[in-house]
Design an enzyme around this catalytic site. Structure first.
Site, short mmCIF file in Angstrom:
data_model
loop_
_atom_site.label_atom_id
_atom_site.label_comp_id
_atom_site.label_asym_id
_atom_site.label_seq_id
_atom_site.Cartn_x
_atom_site.Cartn_y
_atom_site.Cartn_z
CD GLU A 267 -7.21 -5.77 -13.80
OE1 GLU A 267 -7.91 -6.78 -13.95
OE2 GLU A 267 -7.11 -5.17 -12.70
CB SER B 192 -0.56 0.81 -0.62
OG SER B 192 0.21 1.64 -1.48
CE LYS C 51 -3.24 -3.23 -6.83
NZ LYS C 51 -4.53 -2.59 -7.19
#
Lengths: 267, 406
Positions: free
Chosen positions: B121, B388, B99
């Site tokens: 968000e 990830s 991220k």
């Protein structure tokens, strides 16, 4: 001439402004809606905006969000709203009815099926919050072929170029959202609205309705002095929410508020 | 950034208006249009600006810790008895997931645009933490919207965000999860448009977000492609990544799209099983519609209302998916498959016990699919799996599944 164009022409000739109430279909329960629409017309409404409940109402504040949630507990979706519109039309052949909501229910039904269904229900206009003119060509064409107006929103930060775009794609009227934010928020700044309406009028001949921040007779009168139509939504739905145990009381309070707005706007 | 794409790059989606075929686009309320136009202009300008790219590359190297390794999981490959498995170690990034590649990029853009306030968000909290992290570093005000249900089940990440100086707002509307947090962030943006930059965490939302987030995440695939050539002497045969909104998957896939020999598998969350209706697999079992500013595959009922989703991993618990994945699915360039909660746990334990790497539950979906795929391939073939994120955040969920108390 569409029922909406007709109505605005008629009002203009009489020197009056349109009172445009908004409620969410199916709130607080499905049987409440159609009788309420008739009573709003009797109280002085010229045009009705009927909200189509959506699970994810991104542009709405908490009051209209909760109205959607209440309606969805009764499974009131687009098809049910179309049947309500049809039922309304049985007793009222003159008051323009505009469906207001989000695009996904129309996408899932399919544009052509929706346009046909809206035509069968004798709906006059469709206002889709998340369908800007850039993406609207297909939908507008199908609706226009069936004599249904697509109504577009204008915001405080819309410039002249965008206003002309709305003018090209829209018909019926344009809806000026008078503040940055969601429905039910903040208060009206008369000077700002006045200034913006000058820019809007310089770029469109369509009638302009103003909403967001209309709460009572005084704000309705202020807006009526500037615009062609006054849209009131959250203030009405607040009456429903305050009287969930007593919907008849909600009805009385909505009628009283609309009557006071009508009187103030016409004086 | 564009000059780093492989030679002869032909794939050029989206078009100027943000369309991937019928998908993508800009479906937002009018108040947001000027902000989106402003953002799009900044994105188009700065992603070609050598100074911006140099600053981004420096941040990715020195702050995020890139390049992340491409690790040949030999023991696990041998156990499965098929293709050689390479893990792209995004779990080793600062904050523990992919991220941050995107939040570092968008925060630099926000600074260039003169915005002083950041909103985001978050579902599991990973994107919220990655956003709060870059906001702290740049001294920007930060507000993170998170569904009330997620606030309750991800208390540790809520605290991390607060430690970093962010305000976490629990969203009580709708299903009180990620989609509702996104709705609320949009409402904030509409209201505070002048000073606020909205950092969306995945490849969804209105154009330019799907393309912009992809471009920031594509560093994953660019590195992996070069690393694979350096380490194995050739391109991989298959790529596997989990897909919620789909940012880590598109980040890995994108630089390989024109390499037709490389198969791509996006793994959606099947929850209790796609046939039960309790899942988060719009590409496998949804239909096209419009939500959160773009047209894509969605989980919606016959009235177009959004259906509540289910997955053991909060990061995959989303009813939509990035529009580029919808396009890659329809064109057949990528295959989309699904993995249940139970299967994902099998992947989770397998990697933990054979390689000593505890993966995030999201990534465990990709690992579980790899366990099915690898044995069908030859031993000289190569799969790259996007690892990830790391699994530390999921300890509570795992312990609950095992009936243990934390």
């Amino acid at each position: 001439m569409s029922r909406l164009a007709n109505k605005f022409a008629e009002l203009k000739a009489a020197g009056r402004k349109a009172l445009i109430p908004f409620i969410t279909a199916g709130d607080p329960y499905p049987e409440f809606t159609v009788p309420m629409l008739h009573e709003m017309v009797a109280a002085g409404a010229d045009i009705i905006e009927l909200g189509v409940p959506f699970s994810d109402p991104m542009a709405d504040g908490p009051v209209i969000q909760r109205a959607s949630e209440r309606a969805l507990t009764h499974r009131v979706g687009l098809r049910k709203v179309l049947s309500m519109a049809k039922e309304f039309r049985k007793k009222d052949q003159t008051t323009p009815l505009v469906l207001m909501g989000y695009l996904n229910p129309i996408e899932i039904m399919g544009y052509e099926d929706f346009a046909n269904a809206a035509q069968r229900a004798d709906v006059d206009g469709v206002l889709t919050v998340d369908l800007p003119p850039e993406e609207a060509a297909d939908c507008v064409t199908l609706l226009r072929e069936r004599g249904i107006d697509q109504i577009f929103l204008l915001a405080p930060n819309s410039d002249a170029e965008r206003i002309r775009k709305m003018d090209a794609f829209g018909s019926g009227y344009l809806y000026y959202v008078s503040l940055k934010g969601v429905t039910g928020a903040g208060h009206l700044n008369t000077a700002d609205v006045k200034q913006k309406l000058e820019l809007i009028r310089a770029n469109t001949h369509l009638p302009v309705g103003v909403g967001f921040g209309v709460k009572d007779a005084e704000t309705a009168k202020t807006v009526a002095n500037l615009a062609d139509g006054v849209v009131v939504g959250s203030a009405l739905i607040s009456k429903i929410e305050a009287n969930l145990e007593n919907p008849e009381q909600a009805k009385h309070e909505i009628i009283a508020l609309l009557k006071s707005m009508r009187t103030a706007m016409d004086s | 950034m564009t000059d780093k794409y492989p030679q002869g790059h032909k794939y050029d989606m989206p078009d100027a208006r943000g369309h991937f075929g019928p998908y993508g686009g800009i479906f937002v309320a009018e108040t947001l249009m000027p902000a989106i136009t402003e953002l799009n202009e900044a994105y188009q300008r700065y992603l070609k600006d050598p100074e911006f790219i140099a600053e981004l590359d420096t941040d990715l190297r020195d702050y995020v810790g890139r390049p992340s390794p491409l690790y040949h999981a030999q023991r696990w490959s041998n156990v499965l008895g098929g293709a050689q498995i390479y893990l792209k170690r995004e779990d080793l990034n600062h904050t523990g997931a992919h991220k941050v590649n995107n939040t570092v990029g968008q925060a630099l853009l926000a600074k260039r645009m003169g915005k002083t306030r950041i909103i985001a968000e978050t579902g599991a909290g990973q994107h919220g933490v990655a956003t709060a992290t870059v906001a702290a570093r740049m001294g920007l005000e930060c507000v993170v919207y998170m569904g009330a249900v997620d606030v309750a089940r991800q208390a540790q990440n809520v605290y991390r965000m607060q430690l970093l100086g962010a305000k976490v707002v629990a969203v009580e509307s709708g299903s009180k999860t990620l989609k509702d947090a996104l709705n609320e962030a949009m409402r904030d943006w509409v209201t505070n448009i002048d000073n606020t930059f909205y950092i969306i965490g995945t490849v969804a939302g209105p154009h330019p977000y799907p393309a912009m987030v992809r471009d920031f995440q594509a560093v994953i695939g660019r590195e992996a492609r070069q690393q694979c050539i350096n380490q194995a002497g050739r391109l991989p045969d298959a790529l596997v990544a989990c897909v919620g909104g789909g940012s880590n998957a598109i980040g890995l896939f994108y630089p390989f799209i024109d390499d037709q020999s490389v198969k791509m598998y996006g793994v959606e969350a099947a929850g209790d099983g796609v046939e039960t209706g309790r899942h988060s697999a719009p590409l496998c079992a949804g239909r096209p519609g419009v939500l959160h500013g773009n047209r894509t595959y969605l989980m919606a009922d016959d009235d177009g209302e959004i259906i509540e989703t289910h997955s053991i991993s909060a990061g995959l618990d989303y009813p939509g998916v990035g529009p580029e994945h919808a396009w890659l699915k329809d064109t057949g360039r990528a295959d989309y498959v699904n993995i249940t909660d139970d299967e994902a746990l099998t992947g989770f334990y397998a990697l933990t016990r054979t390689e000593g790497i505890i993966p995030a539950l999201e990534s465990s979906h990709a690992l579980a699919y790899t366990m099915k795929l690898a044995p069908t391939m030859r031993k000289d073939q190569i799969i790259i799996v996007n690892l990830s994120g790391r699994g530390d955040k999921d300890m509570h969920t795992i312990m609950q599944r095992e009936g243990k108390a934390l």
